[in-house]
Design a protein around this motif. Structure first.
Motif, PDB file in Angstrom:
ATOM      1  N   THR A   1      89.447  46.361   8.802  1.00 48.72           N
ATOM      2  CA  THR A   1      90.608  47.004   8.691  1.00 48.72           C
ATOM      3  C   THR A   1      91.926  46.462   9.680  1.00 48.72           C
ATOM      4  O   THR A   1      92.920  46.263   9.139  1.00 48.72           O
ATOM      5  CB  THR A   1      90.508  48.227   8.733  1.00 48.72           C
ATOM      6  N   CYS A   2      91.396  46.547  11.047  1.00 43.82           N
ATOM      7  CA  CYS A   2      92.408  46.403  12.013  1.00 43.82           C
ATOM      8  C   CYS A   2      92.680  44.734  11.916  1.00 43.82           C
ATOM      9  O   CYS A   2      93.925  44.315  11.831  1.00 43.82           O
ATOM     10  CB  CYS A   2      91.647  46.253  13.405  1.00 43.82           C
ATOM     11  N   GLY A   3      91.743  43.849  11.560  1.00 47.35           N
ATOM     12  CA  GLY A   3      91.849  42.194  11.257  1.00 47.35           C
ATOM     13  C   GLY A   3      92.696  42.073  10.270  1.00 47.35           C
ATOM     14  O   GLY A   3      93.857  41.222  10.248  1.00 47.35           O
ATOM     15  N   LEU A   4      92.674  42.784   9.013  1.00 46.08           N
ATOM     16  CA  LEU A   4      93.373  42.451   7.800  1.00 46.08           C
ATOM     17  C   LEU A   4      94.865  43.142   8.227  1.00 46.08           C
ATOM     18  O   LEU A   4      95.775  42.366   7.608  1.00 46.08           O
ATOM     19  CB  LEU A   4      92.886  43.292   6.850  1.00 46.08           C
ATOM     20  N   VAL A   5      94.867  44.305   8.785  1.00 50.16           N
ATOM     21  CA  VAL A   5      96.218  44.754   9.178  1.00 50.16           C
ATOM     22  C   VAL A   5      97.027  43.732  10.071  1.00 50.16           C
ATOM     23  O   VAL A   5      98.368  43.596   9.505  1.00 50.16           O
ATOM     24  CB  VAL A   5      96.533  46.267   9.779  1.00 50.16           C
ATOM     25  N   VAL A   6      96.329  43.054  10.890  1.00 51.15           N
ATOM     26  CA  VAL A   6      97.266  42.396  11.863  1.00 51.15           C
ATOM     27  C   VAL A   6      97.662  41.111  10.955  1.00 51.15           C
ATOM     28  O   VAL A   6      98.638  40.496  11.257  1.00 51.15           O
ATOM     29  CB  VAL A   6      96.267  41.852  13.018  1.00 51.15           C
ATOM     30  N   ILE A   7      96.456  40.466  10.118  1.00 52.24           N
ATOM     31  CA  ILE A   7      96.738  39.290   9.476  1.00 52.24           C
ATOM     32  C   ILE A   7      98.031  39.490   8.574  1.00 52.24           C
ATOM     33  O   ILE A   7      99.109  38.746   8.545  1.00 52.24           O
ATOM     34  CB  ILE A   7      95.753  38.723   8.528  1.00 52.24           C
ATOM     35  N   VAL A   8      98.326  40.711   7.999  1.00 49.39           N
ATOM     36  CA  VAL A   8      99.424  40.959   7.043  1.00 49.39           C
ATOM     37  C   VAL A   8     100.593  41.052   7.821  1.00 49.39           C
ATOM     38  O   VAL A   8     101.727  40.600   7.443  1.00 49.39           O
ATOM     39  CB  VAL A   8      99.250  42.449   6.501  1.00 49.39           C
ATOM     40  N   ALA A   9     100.460  41.589   8.881  1.00 48.13           N
ATOM     41  CA  ALA A   9     101.821  41.894   9.828  1.00 48.13           C
ATOM     42  C   ALA A   9     102.189  40.227  10.383  1.00 48.13           C
ATOM     43  O   ALA A   9     103.409  40.166  10.212  1.00 48.13           O
ATOM     44  CB  ALA A   9     101.522  42.789  10.979  1.00 48.13           C
ATOM     45  N   ALA A  10     101.410  39.529  10.747  1.00 44.11           N
ATOM     46  CA  ALA A  10     101.627  38.151  11.192  1.00 44.11           C
ATOM     47  C   ALA A  10     102.194  37.290   9.970  1.00 44.11           C
ATOM     48  O   ALA A  10     103.216  36.493  10.308  1.00 44.11           O
ATOM     49  CB  ALA A  10     100.406  37.518  11.654  1.00 44.11           C
ATOM     50  N   ALA A  11     101.741  37.384   8.859  1.00 44.92           N
ATOM     51  CA  ALA A  11     102.175  36.734   7.664  1.00 44.92           C
ATOM     52  C   ALA A  11     103.594  37.078   7.200  1.00 44.92           C
ATOM     53  O   ALA A  11     104.530  36.426   6.936  1.00 44.92           O
ATOM     54  CB  ALA A  11     101.140  36.807   6.491  1.00 44.92           C
ATOM     55  N   THR A  12     103.891  38.372   7.421  1.00 47.94           N
ATOM     56  CA  THR A  12     105.196  38.914   7.457  1.00 47.94           C
ATOM     57  C   THR A  12     106.226  38.331   8.131  1.00 47.94           C
ATOM     58  O   THR A  12     107.512  38.085   7.978  1.00 47.94           O
ATOM     59  CB  THR A  12     105.312  40.465   7.235  1.00 47.94           C
ATOM     60  N   ALA A  13     105.887  38.338   9.541  1.00 51.27           N
ATOM     61  CA  ALA A  13     106.808  37.921  10.523  1.00 51.27           C
ATOM     62  C   ALA A  13     106.972  36.468  10.178  1.00 51.27           C
ATOM     63  O   ALA A  13     108.213  35.839  10.599  1.00 51.27           O
ATOM     64  CB  ALA A  13     106.202  37.894  11.811  1.00 51.27           C
ATOM     65  N   LEU A  14     105.972  35.449   9.910  1.00 49.96           N
ATOM     66  CA  LEU A  14     106.188  34.124   9.651  1.00 49.96           C
ATOM     67  C   LEU A  14     107.226  34.039   8.477  1.00 49.96           C
ATOM     68  O   LEU A  14     107.988  33.095   8.441  1.00 49.96           O
ATOM     69  CB  LEU A  14     104.810  33.507   9.277  1.00 49.96           C
ATOM     70  N   LEU A  15     107.114  34.791   7.324  1.00 52.46           N
ATOM     71  CA  LEU A  15     107.964  34.728   6.283  1.00 52.46           C
ATOM     72  C   LEU A  15     109.280  34.988   6.750  1.00 52.46           C
ATOM     73  O   LEU A  15     110.356  34.252   6.237  1.00 52.46           O
ATOM     74  CB  LEU A  15     107.574  35.529   5.200  1.00 52.46           C
ATOM     75  N   LEU A  16     109.699  35.993   7.380  1.00 55.16           N
ATOM     76  CA  LEU A  16     110.795  36.229   8.067  1.00 55.16           C
ATOM     77  C   LEU A  16     111.642  35.157   8.793  1.00 55.16           C
ATOM     78  O   LEU A  16     112.616  34.912   8.709  1.00 55.16           O
ATOM     79  CB  LEU A  16     110.786  37.657   8.785  1.00 55.16           C
TER      80      LEU A  16
ATOM     81  N   ALA B   1      93.297  36.891  14.156  1.00 56.84           N
ATOM     82  CA  ALA B   1      92.829  38.120  13.511  1.00 56.84           C
ATOM     83  C   ALA B   1      91.774  37.922  12.579  1.00 56.84           C
ATOM     84  O   ALA B   1      91.006  38.771  12.376  1.00 56.84           O
ATOM     85  CB  ALA B   1      93.984  38.824  12.959  1.00 56.84           C
ATOM     86  N   MET B   2      91.689  36.512  11.996  1.00 61.42           N
ATOM     87  CA  MET B   2      90.607  36.015  11.356  1.00 61.42           C
ATOM     88  C   MET B   2      89.038  36.066  11.918  1.00 61.42           C
ATOM     89  O   MET B   2      88.192  36.401  11.220  1.00 61.42           O
ATOM     90  CB  MET B   2      90.657  34.484  10.822  1.00 61.42           C
ATOM     91  N   GLY B   3      89.296  36.216  13.369  1.00 64.70           N
ATOM     92  CA  GLY B   3      87.876  36.315  14.103  1.00 64.70           C
ATOM     93  C   GLY B   3      87.318  37.858  13.655  1.00 64.70           C
ATOM     94  O   GLY B   3      86.220  38.247  13.998  1.00 64.70           O
ATOM     95  N   LEU B   4      88.220  38.799  13.172  1.00 64.19           N
ATOM     96  CA  LEU B   4      87.587  40.182  12.945  1.00 64.19           C
ATOM     97  C   LEU B   4      87.373  40.261  11.383  1.00 64.19           C
ATOM     98  O   LEU B   4      86.503  41.005  11.051  1.00 64.19           O
ATOM     99  CB  LEU B   4      88.726  41.246  13.229  1.00 64.19           C
ATOM    100  N   ALA B   5      88.316  39.535  10.618  1.00 65.51           N
ATOM    101  CA  ALA B   5      87.950  39.647   8.814  1.00 65.51           C
ATOM    102  C   ALA B   5      86.783  38.816   8.477  1.00 65.51           C
ATOM    103  O   ALA B   5      86.051  39.424   7.867  1.00 65.51           O
ATOM    104  CB  ALA B   5      89.358  39.064   8.305  1.00 65.51           C
ATOM    105  N   MET B   6      86.685  37.501   9.010  1.00 63.42           N
ATOM    106  CA  MET B   6      85.413  36.742   8.172  1.00 63.42           C
ATOM    107  C   MET B   6      84.214  37.177   8.591  1.00 63.42           C
ATOM    108  O   MET B   6      83.117  37.373   7.743  1.00 63.42           O
ATOM    109  CB  MET B   6      85.960  35.127   8.811  1.00 63.42           C
TER     110      MET B   6
END
Length: 432
Positions: free
Chosen positions: A312-327, A351-356
C-alpha cells in the motif's frame, strides 16, 4: 549432469524451516549456503535478462530511428514487440514447465533467444527488427516465468518474500549497468553491436543454466494433462479474486514503470537535451533507488510489517510521484528543467521496490499447486499491459513528456484501486 534440483529444494526448505536454536551440522549448513547462493545467482541472471535486453538498447533508440529511417513511434514498437513476445511466451512456457519440469523448457527457450538476438544484428529494416524482437521476447519468456516458478518450488512464506527481494537486488543490477554498457558500446560501434553483446550474454547464461540449475519440480508433482487441463488451471487461478487483484495491481505498476522505460530515452535526451551517457547515468541512479528500496523491503520490512501494508505504501508513493510529474511536465510550475523531473522519476522508480516483489509474493503464496501457470499469468499480464502502455507514451510526438506522465498516473492509480478493491487486505488476516 548437474546435481538434482529436487534435493536442493528440499535441503533449502529444511534450512529455512529448522527451529531456532537447532542448527544443522556445519557441513550441511555450508552446503546449503553454497547451494542457495548458486541458485540465487542463476535465477538472478534469468530475471536480469529481460531488463538487460531492453535497457541496454534504450540509449540507441534515437540512433535506430536515424539508421533505419523510421519514425520514433515505429522504433518504440521494437520494445512493444519484445514485451508482447515475453507476455505470450509465458502463457505457453508456464504450463509446459508444470507438465515437463522446469529445466527442459528453460534450455529450449534460451537457445531460441540466442538465435533471435543474433538475427537482430542483421535486421535491414524496422519491420524485420520488430519481428526478430518479437521472437526474442517469446523465447526470453522462459527465463522469466520459470525463475519465478523455481522460487515457488523452493520457498514459502517469509522466505519466499525475502528471496524475491534478493532477486530484485541481483536483477536490478541489470538496469543499472545496461544503459551504461549500451552507451559505451555506441561509442565503439552502432546499435547493432548492442545485440552482439546480448548474444554473448545469452550464450553464457544458457551454459550456466545447463551446468548448474537442476530440476526443482519432482515428477510426482507435475501436471499430466494437456492444453485443456492447463486452461482449466488458469481459469481456476483467475477465479480467485485475491490472486487476480494482486496480478492486476502488479501489472499496472509494471506498466507505469515501463512507461518510464519506453519514454525516458526521448524525454531525457530529446526534450531536455541530455547526452546518451547522462541518460545512462540517470537511469542507473533510478535503478539503484529501486534496488535499495527492494532490499529495505526484504531485509527490514518483511517479517515486521505485513506485505500488504508495504505494498500500500509503495503504490501511494507511486501515485504521488506520477501526479507531481504530470504537474511538472504540463507546465503548471513553469519550465522546471531536467533536475526536478529526474527527481520525480527517481521517487517513482524507487517505490517500485515495494510494489513489485510484494505483489508477486502475495499472488504466488496462494498457488503452490500450479506455480508455473500462476507465474505465467503474472508475467503475461505484466508484459501485455506494459506493451499497451509503451506506444501510448509517444502518442503526442517527441516534443512533450505529458503522455508519459499521464500513462504513469493512470496506471498507478488503477493499481491502487485494483489492490484495494479486489484484494481487500483489511478483510484478511495477514500472516506476513
Amino acid at each position: 549432469m548437474p546435481e538434482s534440483g529436487v534435493s536442493r529444494a528440499q535441503h533449502i526448505r529444511t534450512t529455512d524451516t529448522a527451529p531456532q536454536g537447532a542448527p544443522l551440522p556445519g557441513k550441511a549448513t555450508a552446503a546449503a549456503r553454497r547451494t542457495g547462493l548458486l541458485v540465487t545467482l542463476v535465477l538472478g541472471g534469468l530475471t536480469a535478462l529481460p531488463p538487460l535486453s531492453m535497457d541496454m538498447y534504450l540509449p540507441a533508440l534515437p540512433a535506430v530511428t536515424d539508421s533505419l529511417h523510421a519514425p520514433a513511434a515505429t522504433v518504440q514498437l521494437t520494445l512493444t514487440a519484445c514485451l508482447t513476445g515475453m507476455a505470450l511466451g509465458q502463457v505457453v512456457v508456464g504450463p509446459m514447465s508444470d507438465r515437463w519440469g522446469r529445466r527442459r523448457p528453460l534450455l529450449l527457450g534460451m537457445a531460441v533467444y540466442v538465435l533471435a538476438t543474433a538475427l537482430c544484428i542483421f535486421a535491414p529494416s524496422a519491420g524485420l527488427l520488430i519481428a526478430f524482437r518479437l521472437i526474442q521476447g517469446l523465447a526470453g519468456a522462459a527465463g522469466i516465468v520459470i525463475a519465478r516458478a523455481v522460487v515457488r518450488d523452493m520457498y514459502d512464506g517469509v522466505a519466499m518474500a525475502r528471496f524475491f527481494s534478493t532477486l530484485m537486488l541481483i536483477s536490478g543490477v541489470a538496469p543499472v549497468i545496461a544503459p551504461v554498457i549500451g552507451g559505451q558500446v555506441l561509442r565503439l560501434t552502432d546499435w547493432r553491436g548492442i545485440f552482439g553483446v546480448l548474444t554473448v550474454v545469452g550464450l553464457l547464461l544458457t551454459f550456466v543454466v545447463w551446468k548448474w540449475l537442476g530440476e526443482t519440480l519432482p515428477p510426482a508433482e507435475r501436471h499430466t494433462g494437456g492444453v485443456r487441463d492447463a486452461l482449466r488451471t488458469m481459469r481456476g487461478l483467475l477465479a480467485d479474486r485475491v490472486f487476480t487483484g494482486y496480478m492486476i495491481a502488479g501489472s499496472l505498476a509494471f506498466a507505469a514503470l515501463f512507461a518510464y522505460v519506453s519514454a525516458s530515452p526521448f524525454v531525457i535526451q530529446e526534450i531536455y537535451g541530455a547526452s546518451p551517457q547522462t541518460f545512462s547515468l540517470l537511469f542507473g541512479i533510478n535503478s539503484v533507488g529501486l534496488i535499495t528500496v527492494g532490499q529495505i523491503n526484504g531485509k527490514l520490512l518483511v517479517g515486521r510489517v505485513s506485505l500488504d501494508k508495504a505494498l500500500t505504501c509503495g503504490l501511494v508513493v507511486i501515485v504521488a510521484a506520477a501526479t507531481a510529474l504530470l504537474l511538472m511536465t504540463s507546465g503548471v510550475f513553469g519550465d522546471v528543467g531536467l533536475v526536478p523531473v529526474a527527481a520525480g522519476l527517481f521517487v517513482l522508480m524507487s517505490a517500485m521496490g515495494l510494489a513489485m516483489p510484494n505483489t508477486n509474493a502475495q499472488a504466488l503464496m496462494r498457488t503452490k499447486h500450479a506455480a508455473g501457470s500462476a507465474s505465467a499469468l503474472l508475467g503475461t499480464s505484466q508484459f501485455l499491459i506494459g506493451a499497451i502502455a509503451s506506444p501510448l507514451v509517444g502518442i503526442a510526438g517527441e516534443e512533450t513528456a505529458v503522455p508519459m506522465a499521464v500513462v504513469q498516473l493512470v496506471c498507478a492509480a488503477g493499481a491502487l484501486v485494483c489492490f484495494l478493491g479486489l484484494c481487500r487486505p483489511w478483510q484478511r488476516p495477514s500472516a506476513i
